[in-house]
Design a protein around this motif. Structure first.
Motif, PDB file in Angstrom:
ATOM      1  N   UNK A  91      -4.932  -0.980  -6.641  1.00 32.64           N
ATOM      2  CA  UNK A  91      -3.613  -0.680  -6.089  1.00 32.64           C
ATOM      3  C   UNK A  91      -3.653   0.539  -5.174  1.00 32.64           C
ATOM      4  N   UNK A  92      -4.503   1.513  -5.469  1.00 28.65           N
ATOM      5  CA  UNK A  92      -4.592   2.682  -4.590  1.00 28.65           C
ATOM      6  C   UNK A  92      -5.176   2.289  -3.231  1.00 28.65           C
ATOM      7  N   UNK A  93      -6.188   1.413  -3.227  1.00 30.48           N
ATOM      8  CA  UNK A  93      -6.708   0.916  -1.953  1.00 30.48           C
ATOM      9  C   UNK A  93      -5.641   0.121  -1.209  1.00 30.48           C
ATOM     10  N   UNK A  94      -4.899  -0.687  -1.951  1.00 27.69           N
ATOM     11  CA  UNK A  94      -3.840  -1.493  -1.342  1.00 27.69           C
ATOM     12  C   UNK A  94      -2.802  -0.608  -0.660  1.00 27.69           C
ATOM     13  N   UNK A  95      -2.311   0.407  -1.383  1.00 28.10           N
ATOM     14  CA  UNK A  95      -1.294   1.290  -0.836  1.00 28.10           C
ATOM     15  C   UNK A  95      -1.800   2.013   0.410  1.00 28.10           C
ATOM     16  N   UNK A 134      -0.194   1.522   4.226  1.00 33.36           N
ATOM     17  CA  UNK A 134       0.414   2.669   4.904  1.00 33.36           C
ATOM     18  C   UNK A 134      -0.358   3.047   6.166  1.00 33.36           C
ATOM     19  N   UNK A 135      -1.684   2.916   6.131  1.00 33.39           N
ATOM     20  CA  UNK A 135      -2.480   3.227   7.311  1.00 33.39           C
ATOM     21  C   UNK A 135      -2.190   2.242   8.434  1.00 33.39           C
ATOM     22  N   UNK A 137     -14.749  -0.876   1.009  1.00 35.75           N
ATOM     23  CA  UNK A 137     -14.077   0.079   0.138  1.00 35.75           C
ATOM     24  C   UNK A 137     -12.922   0.804   0.820  1.00 35.75           C
ATOM     25  N   UNK A 138     -13.071   1.130   2.084  1.00 37.44           N
ATOM     26  CA  UNK A 138     -12.059   1.937   2.770  1.00 37.44           C
ATOM     27  C   UNK A 138     -11.697   1.302   4.116  1.00 37.44           C
ATOM     28  N   UNK A 139     -10.980   0.180   4.117  1.00 38.38           N
ATOM     29  CA  UNK A 139     -10.648  -0.484   5.386  1.00 38.38           C
ATOM     30  C   UNK A 139      -9.782   0.369   6.310  1.00 38.38           C
ATOM     31  N   UNK A 140      -9.032   1.324   5.747  1.00 44.83           N
ATOM     32  CA  UNK A 140      -8.183   2.180   6.578  1.00 44.83           C
ATOM     33  C   UNK A 140      -9.008   3.037   7.543  1.00 44.83           C
ATOM     34  N   UNK A 141     -10.290   3.250   7.218  1.00 41.29           N
ATOM     35  CA  UNK A 141     -11.131   4.085   8.083  1.00 41.29           C
ATOM     36  C   UNK A 141     -11.546   3.379   9.376  1.00 41.29           C
ATOM     37  N   UNK A 156      -5.614  -9.025  11.546  1.00 41.32           N
ATOM     38  CA  UNK A 156      -6.536  -8.254  10.714  1.00 41.32           C
ATOM     39  C   UNK A 156      -6.208  -8.577   9.267  1.00 41.32           C
ATOM     40  N   UNK A 157      -7.234  -8.813   8.466  1.00 45.31           N
ATOM     41  CA  UNK A 157      -7.053  -9.150   7.052  1.00 45.31           C
ATOM     42  C   UNK A 157      -7.978  -8.277   6.226  1.00 45.31           C
ATOM     43  N   UNK A 158      -7.418  -7.544   5.277  1.00 50.44           N
ATOM     44  CA  UNK A 158      -8.209  -6.671   4.404  1.00 50.44           C
ATOM     45  C   UNK A 158      -8.174  -7.210   2.986  1.00 50.44           C
ATOM     46  N   UNK A 159      -9.323  -7.152   2.324  1.00 50.31           N
ATOM     47  CA  UNK A 159      -9.459  -7.588   0.928  1.00 50.31           C
ATOM     48  C   UNK A 159      -9.868  -6.369   0.122  1.00 50.31           C
ATOM     49  N   UNK A 160      -8.990  -5.919  -0.802  1.00 51.42           N
ATOM     50  CA  UNK A 160      -9.248  -4.708  -1.579  1.00 51.42           C
ATOM     51  C   UNK A 160      -9.013  -4.995  -3.056  1.00 51.42           C
ATOM     52  N   UNK A 161      -9.601  -4.153  -3.910  1.00 49.40           N
ATOM     53  CA  UNK A 161      -9.605  -4.434  -5.341  1.00 49.40           C
ATOM     54  C   UNK A 161      -8.542  -3.700  -6.140  1.00 49.40           C
TER      55      UNK A 161
END
Length: 276
Positions: free
Chosen positions: A180-184, A188-189, A154-158, A173-178
C-alpha cells in the motif's frame, strides 16, 4: 519439457514413453507403465508461468491478464517494460504485441535477465523477433515513441519522467506494486508529475468454485492479494489535466497540503471540472 524419440517422462505412478505422444493430437489419454491414465495436453501460458524456473517472483497470470487488457496492449504495439524479472510478464506482452510489435525489457540484475531470456525462449521455442532484453536501469533509457510503458519495479515513481518522455500522447503507463505504501507513492507521484491524467488503482482476487450437480460452493483456497495495478494516460505536451471531481477526505493529506489537494473549481452543485 520437449518430447524426444526414445525418451520417457517419469512420474510417481510410472513412466510415459515420449513415443506415445509424438505425432498424436492433443487431448489423448496415455497410460503410464504403472497403469495410471493421463490426459495429454500442451501447457497453456498460465501453466508455463507457474512452473517456470524463477529468478525474481513472477507476475501471476491473473495480473498479467489485467495488465494486457487495462494497459490496452495490442498487436503491433511498442511496449517498454521494467523490470523483466523471470520473464513471465514478457511472455504475456509478446503474445499480445505479436511479431509486428516491439517489446523492450530492462532488467537491472544480469542473473535475472538471463533467467528471463531462457524462459522467453523456452516458451516461444527460440528468441522472439519482437523482443529486446537489456541489462541496465530504465532511467538510462532513451526510448521514444512507445505506446505503452509497464513498470514492475520497487520504486516506479523514480522513473515517471522517463516513462513520460518515452510515451506518445494518449499512451498508457501501468505500474505493478506489492504494498500500500508503494501504491500511495506511485499514485501521488503520477498526480504531481503533470504529464499524466488521473490514475486508476485496483487489485484483483481470484477464487475457484466447486461445481458438482447441486453442490455449488466456493473453493477453500483462493489467489488473494498478489499486487496492485495503477494505470494512467499520457497527456499531450503542455496540457494540464482537469482537476479531480471529488474532494479528498479530511486527513488524506498533511495539513499544509490540504488547501492545494482540495482546490477544485466550483461548478454546478459544487463539483469540479467535467470529465472528458
Amino acid at each position: 519439457m520437449l518430447l524426444e524419440p526414445g525418451r520417457q517422462f517419469h512420474t510417481h505412478r510410472g513412466a510415459i514413453p515420449h513415443d506415445d505422444l509424438l505425432g498424436q493430437p492433443e487431448g489423448i489419454v496415455v497410460r503410464s507403465t504403472g497403469g495410471t491414465d493421463y490426459l495429454a495436453l500442451r501447457p497453456l501460458l498460465a501453466d508455463f508461468v507457474l512452473s517456470m524456473p524463477r529468478g525474481a517472483t513472477v507476475v501471476y497470470p491473473k495480473d498479467a491478464a489485467q495488465i494486457v487488457m487495462y494497459a490496452d496492449v495490442f498487436p503491433g504495439a511498442r511496449v517498454l517494460e521494467a523490470g523483466a524479472g523471470s520473464g513471465a510478464l514478457s511472455c504475456a506482452l509478446l503474445r499480445a504485441v505479436g511479431d509486428a510489435g516491439r517489446l523492450v525489457s530492462y532488467e537491472r540484475r544480469p542473473d535475472f535477465a538471463e533467467v528471463a531470456r531462457r524462459n522467453v525462449e523456452a516458451f516461444f521455442g527460440g528468441p522472439h523477433p519482437a523482443h529486446t532484453l537489456r541489462v541496465g536501469d530504465l532511467a538510462e533509457s532513451a526510448e521514444r515513441g512507445m505506446d505503452r510503458v509497464i513498470l514492475d519495479m520497487l520504486a516506479p515513481w523514480e522513473v515517471l519522467a522517463v516513462a513520460a518522455e518515452a510515451l506518445i500522447p494518449g499512451g498508457v503507463v501501468c505500474a505493478y506494486v506489492a504494498t500500500t505504501t508503494q501504491l500511495s507513492r506511485t499514485v501521488e507521484a503520477m498526480r504531481e508529475h503533470g504529464a499524466f491524467a488521473e490514475p486508476a488503482a485496483w487489485e484483483s482476487m481470484m477464487r475457484d468454485w466447486h461445481v458438482e450437480g447441486l453442490a455449488v460452493r466456493p473453493g477453500h483456497r483462493m489467489v488473494g492479494h498478489t499486487g496492485f495495478l495503477v494505470t494512467a494516460r499520457r497527456l499531450a505536451e503542455g496540457v494540464t489535466a482537469p482537476p479531480r471531481r471529488r474532494r479528498p477526505a479530511k486527513g488524506s493529506y498533511p495539513a499544509a497540503a490540504e488547501d492545494t489537494a482540495t482546490d477544485t473549481p466550483t461548478g454546478v452543485g459544487g463539483e469540479g471540472a467535467p470529465a472528458v
